[in-house]
Design a protein around this motif. Structure first.
Motif, mmCIF file in Angstrom:
data_model
loop_
_atom_site.group_PDB
_atom_site.id
_atom_site.type_symbol
_atom_site.label_atom_id
_atom_site.label_comp_id
_atom_site.label_asym_id
_atom_site.label_seq_id
_atom_site.Cartn_x
_atom_site.Cartn_y
_atom_site.Cartn_z
ATOM 1 N N ARG A 107 -31.445 15.432 24.131
ATOM 2 C CA ARG A 107 -30.820 14.050 24.273
ATOM 3 C C ARG A 107 -29.596 13.998 23.541
ATOM 4 O O ARG A 107 -29.261 12.829 23.258
ATOM 5 N N GLY A 108 -29.183 15.023 22.557
ATOM 6 C CA GLY A 108 -27.651 14.899 21.961
ATOM 7 C C GLY A 108 -28.368 14.486 20.432
ATOM 8 O O GLY A 108 -29.562 14.772 20.111
ATOM 9 N N SER B 110 -29.705 12.293 17.422
ATOM 10 C CA SER B 110 -30.489 11.171 17.310
ATOM 11 C C SER B 110 -30.695 11.231 15.658
ATOM 12 O O SER B 110 -30.673 12.030 14.879
ATOM 13 N N THR C 267 -31.170 7.602 19.740
ATOM 14 C CA THR C 267 -29.941 8.464 20.134
ATOM 15 C C THR C 267 -29.000 7.535 19.717
ATOM 16 O O THR C 267 -28.580 6.569 19.958
ATOM 17 N N GLU D 136 -26.229 8.185 21.687
ATOM 18 C CA GLU D 136 -25.653 7.502 23.232
ATOM 19 C C GLU D 136 -26.323 6.070 23.186
ATOM 20 O O GLU D 136 -25.576 5.367 23.700
ATOM 21 N N GLY D 137 -27.696 5.921 22.640
ATOM 22 C CA GLY D 137 -28.076 4.619 22.958
ATOM 23 C C GLY D 137 -27.569 3.586 21.990
ATOM 24 O O GLY D 137 -27.368 2.328 22.539
ATOM 25 N N ALA E 103 -24.509 3.859 21.021
ATOM 26 C CA ALA E 103 -23.286 3.455 21.340
ATOM 27 C C ALA E 103 -23.113 2.435 22.607
ATOM 28 O O ALA E 103 -22.200 1.739 22.666
ATOM 29 N N ARG E 104 -24.124 2.775 23.407
ATOM 30 C CA ARG E 104 -24.252 2.187 24.755
ATOM 31 C C ARG E 104 -24.370 0.534 24.179
ATOM 32 O O ARG E 104 -24.090 -0.301 24.858
ATOM 33 N N THR F 190 -18.285 1.532 20.571
ATOM 34 C CA THR F 190 -17.756 2.580 19.575
ATOM 35 C C THR F 190 -16.422 1.796 19.137
ATOM 36 O O THR F 190 -15.807 1.277 19.718
#
Length: 71
Positions: free
Chosen positions: A18-19, A21, A26, A28-29, A31-32, A36
């Motif tokens: 998942r990249g 963490s 994560t 990504e989570g 940033a969403r 950023t």
């Protein structure tokens, strides 16, 4: 199985499918949700480092800047 991150990452950072963490969340989570650029701190890691520092240096010393005169 996630791989422990090396380098400047906190102890709870991992790289997996998942990249990145940090403490199970994560990148990504984050940033969403927050956008950023984003600065992320792992509170548990920071607190553990602070406890270690306090244990190693129980009597802090304070520095004074040279020429502290107000004149």
């Amino acid at each position: 199985m996630p791989e422990a991150a090396a380098g400047p990452w906190p102890a709870n950072a991992t790289f997996g499918s998942r990249g990145l963490s940090v403490a199970g969340v994560t990148a990504e989570g984050l940033a969403r949700r927050y956008g950023t650029p984003l600065l992320v701190a792992d509170e548990a890691h920071l607190r553990e480092r602070a406890r270690t520092f306090a244990r190693l240096f129980p009597h802090p010393l304070y520095a004074v800047k040279a020429f502290t005169s107000h004149e």
